[in-house]
Scaffold this motif. Sequence first.
Motif, PDB file in Angstrom:
ATOM      1  N   SER A   5      26.973  -9.419  -6.423  1.00  0.00           N
ATOM      2  CA  SER A   5      27.098  -8.068  -6.983  1.00  0.00           C
ATOM      3  C   SER A   5      25.721  -7.480  -7.275  1.00  0.00           C
ATOM      4  O   SER A   5      25.500  -6.278  -7.089  1.00  0.00           O
ATOM      5  N   ARG A   6      24.797  -8.320  -7.728  1.00  0.00           N
ATOM      6  CA  ARG A   6      23.440  -7.820  -7.976  1.00  0.00           C
ATOM      7  C   ARG A   6      22.787  -7.386  -6.667  1.00  0.00           C
ATOM      8  O   ARG A   6      22.142  -6.330  -6.596  1.00  0.00           O
ATOM      9  N   ALA A   7      22.954  -8.198  -5.614  1.00  0.00           N
ATOM     10  CA  ALA A   7      22.400  -7.822  -4.320  1.00  0.00           C
ATOM     11  C   ALA A   7      23.039  -6.547  -3.799  1.00  0.00           C
ATOM     12  O   ALA A   7      22.376  -5.730  -3.151  1.00  0.00           O
ATOM     13  N   SER A   8      24.326  -6.352  -4.078  1.00  0.00           N
ATOM     14  CA  SER A   8      24.991  -5.109  -3.654  1.00  0.00           C
ATOM     15  C   SER A   8      24.360  -3.900  -4.330  1.00  0.00           C
ATOM     16  O   SER A   8      24.184  -2.847  -3.707  1.00  0.00           O
ATOM     17  N   ALA A   9      24.009  -4.054  -5.620  1.00  0.00           N
ATOM     18  CA  ALA A   9      23.342  -2.961  -6.330  1.00  0.00           C
ATOM     19  C   ALA A   9      21.966  -2.697  -5.731  1.00  0.00           C
ATOM     20  O   ALA A   9      21.544  -1.540  -5.579  1.00  0.00           O
ATOM     21  N   TYR A  10      21.259  -3.770  -5.380  1.00  0.00           N
ATOM     22  CA  TYR A  10      19.955  -3.609  -4.730  1.00  0.00           C
ATOM     23  C   TYR A  10      20.114  -2.890  -3.393  1.00  0.00           C
ATOM     24  O   TYR A  10      19.288  -2.035  -3.032  1.00  0.00           O
ATOM     25  N   LEU A  11      21.163  -3.232  -2.654  1.00  0.00           N
ATOM     26  CA  LEU A  11      21.377  -2.606  -1.346  1.00  0.00           C
ATOM     27  C   LEU A  11      21.624  -1.112  -1.492  1.00  0.00           C
ATOM     28  O   LEU A  11      21.096  -0.302  -0.717  1.00  0.00           O
ATOM     29  N   ARG A  12      22.404  -0.723  -2.491  1.00  0.00           N
ATOM     30  CA  ARG A  12      22.643   0.707  -2.723  1.00  0.00           C
ATOM     31  C   ARG A  12      21.332   1.425  -3.036  1.00  0.00           C
ATOM     32  O   ARG A  12      21.068   2.522  -2.518  1.00  0.00           O
ATOM     33  N   ALA A  13      20.507   0.809  -3.889  1.00  0.00           N
ATOM     34  CA  ALA A  13      19.223   1.426  -4.230  1.00  0.00           C
ATOM     35  C   ALA A  13      18.316   1.515  -3.007  1.00  0.00           C
ATOM     36  O   ALA A  13      17.638   2.529  -2.783  1.00  0.00           O
ATOM     37  N   TYR A  14      18.305   0.474  -2.204  1.00  0.00           N
ATOM     38  CA  TYR A  14      17.497   0.449  -0.978  1.00  0.00           C
ATOM     39  C   TYR A  14      17.933   1.561  -0.029  1.00  0.00           C
ATOM     40  O   TYR A  14      17.094   2.301   0.513  1.00  0.00           O
ATOM     41  N   ASP A  15      19.250   1.699   0.171  1.00  0.00           N
ATOM     42  CA  ASP A  15      19.767   2.751   1.047  1.00  0.00           C
ATOM     43  C   ASP A  15      19.392   4.141   0.535  1.00  0.00           C
ATOM     44  O   ASP A  15      18.956   5.011   1.295  1.00  0.00           O
ATOM     45  N   GLU A  16      19.574   4.359  -0.762  1.00  0.00           N
ATOM     46  CA  GLU A  16      19.384   5.689  -1.340  1.00  0.00           C
ATOM     47  C   GLU A  16      17.910   6.070  -1.439  1.00  0.00           C
ATOM     48  O   GLU A  16      17.556   7.243  -1.307  1.00  0.00           O
ATOM     49  N   GLN A  17      17.036   5.086  -1.666  1.00  0.00           N
ATOM     50  CA  GLN A  17      15.644   5.402  -1.992  1.00  0.00           C
ATOM     51  C   GLN A  17      14.641   5.126  -0.873  1.00  0.00           C
ATOM     52  O   GLN A  17      13.599   5.795  -0.810  1.00  0.00           O
ATOM     53  N   LEU A  18      14.923   4.155   0.003  1.00  0.00           N
ATOM     54  CA  LEU A  18      13.916   3.763   0.989  1.00  0.00           C
ATOM     55  C   LEU A  18      14.275   4.106   2.431  1.00  0.00           C
ATOM     56  O   LEU A  18      13.405   4.495   3.206  1.00  0.00           O
ATOM     57  N   ARG A  19      15.524   3.958   2.812  1.00  0.00           N
ATOM     58  CA  ARG A  19      15.857   4.158   4.225  1.00  0.00           C
ATOM     59  C   ARG A  19      15.680   5.625   4.626  1.00  0.00           C
ATOM     60  O   ARG A  19      16.087   6.532   3.918  1.00  0.00           O
ATOM     61  N   GLY A  20      15.049   5.835   5.766  1.00  0.00           N
ATOM     62  CA  GLY A  20      14.809   7.183   6.253  1.00  0.00           C
ATOM     63  C   GLY A  20      13.674   7.896   5.556  1.00  0.00           C
ATOM     64  O   GLY A  20      13.511   9.110   5.707  1.00  0.00           O
ATOM     65  N   ARG A  21      12.844   7.148   4.821  1.00  0.00           N
ATOM     66  CA  ARG A  21      11.733   7.759   4.078  1.00  0.00           C
ATOM     67  C   ARG A  21      10.554   7.991   5.022  1.00  0.00           C
ATOM     68  O   ARG A  21      10.222   7.131   5.828  1.00  0.00           O
ATOM     69  N   PRO A  22       9.877   9.148   4.937  1.00  0.00           N
ATOM     70  CA  PRO A  22       8.692   9.385   5.762  1.00  0.00           C
ATOM     71  C   PRO A  22       7.629   8.314   5.556  1.00  0.00           C
ATOM     72  O   PRO A  22       7.503   7.750   4.468  1.00  0.00           O
ATOM     73  N   MET A  23       6.869   8.034   6.600  1.00  0.00           N
ATOM     74  CA  MET A  23       5.837   7.001   6.564  1.00  0.00           C
ATOM     75  C   MET A  23       4.478   7.667   6.457  1.00  0.00           C
ATOM     76  O   MET A  23       4.171   8.584   7.222  1.00  0.00           O
ATOM     77  N   PRO A  24       3.624   7.233   5.526  1.00  0.00           N
ATOM     78  CA  PRO A  24       2.324   7.882   5.348  1.00  0.00           C
ATOM     79  C   PRO A  24       1.438   7.735   6.575  1.00  0.00           C
ATOM     80  O   PRO A  24       1.509   6.741   7.295  1.00  0.00           O
ATOM     81  N   GLY A  25       0.611   8.764   6.794  1.00  0.00           N
ATOM     82  CA  GLY A  25      -0.323   8.720   7.902  1.00  0.00           C
ATOM     83  C   GLY A  25       0.320   8.928   9.258  1.00  0.00           C
ATOM     84  O   GLY A  25      -0.300   8.651  10.279  1.00  0.00           O
ATOM     85  N   ARG A  26       1.561   9.397   9.277  1.00  0.00           N
ATOM     86  CA  ARG A  26       2.275   9.561  10.523  1.00  0.00           C
ATOM     87  C   ARG A  26       3.013  10.898  10.520  1.00  0.00           C
ATOM     88  O   ARG A  26       3.411  11.381   9.473  1.00  0.00           O
TER      89      ARG A  26
END
Length: 265
Positions: A5-26
């Motif tokens: 369940s803790r990993a599931s919460a981490y996965l939700r945060a990862y999806d919402e905050q990191l995936r599809g995020r612009p990459m610096p210098g690009r």
Amino acid sequence: MNISSRASAYLRAYDEQLRGRPMPGRTAERIGPVLRVVSDGHGQGFVTYRDLGGLEGVELDAFIAGQRDFFTEIGRPVEWKYHDYDLPVDLPDRLVAAGFEPEERETVMVGETAGLAAAPAPPKGVRLREVAGRSDLERIREMEETVWEADRSWLPDLLERDIAGPGDRCAVVLAEAGERVVCAAWMRFHQGTDFVSLWGGSTLKEWRGKGIYRSMVAYRAGLAVERGFRLVQVDASDDSRPILSRLGLEAIATTTPYMWVPPTV
């Protein structure tokens, strides 16, 4: 992958905050549901996204072909980063049919920075510190070329640019034994999120198995805590995953890069 369940919460945060995020210098451009990223200067491009918005079948095939053809026209390799929970389920087969080739699978791992910062200190005689300038980056290049037996002449410019910004800042850490760089790694502070991400971690062969990698994780986690970041994310190799698991990181997914290299590259 069955996760806690803790990993599931981490996965939700990862999806919402990191995936599809612009990459610096690009340079990044929104194309339908994906962010198409082109590296400034030379280097490969990326296709990144949170989800594909329901694309499937022949429409998905045409979309994949469009990204492949774009990078073929500009003469750049491109990485399509696939996660094991991405839909549709036949996406890997469709990528392969379009000419993309899978590379080594990694495990996405997430943990609390505060706990990681308490990991063991480096072995006696080894000092960790952030880089102090270009000369340190050149020393890291030399170490990396020894480890990988490949040209890394592009690395100092890339790291120097990412340290300076703009965008999510990068910090580069090295481990020294006397005057010799024996390990180097870096991290990104993802502004406006809970996350830092860890990258690199190359160690000279004769210095492996001495706890340097663990101490580098702890050092970078300490930098994250100082700056108010709660979570750390790593795309872990099979070698790194057991170490990170013992340090308390949770596996939340696997990810596989699918690569397209234009015939002229």
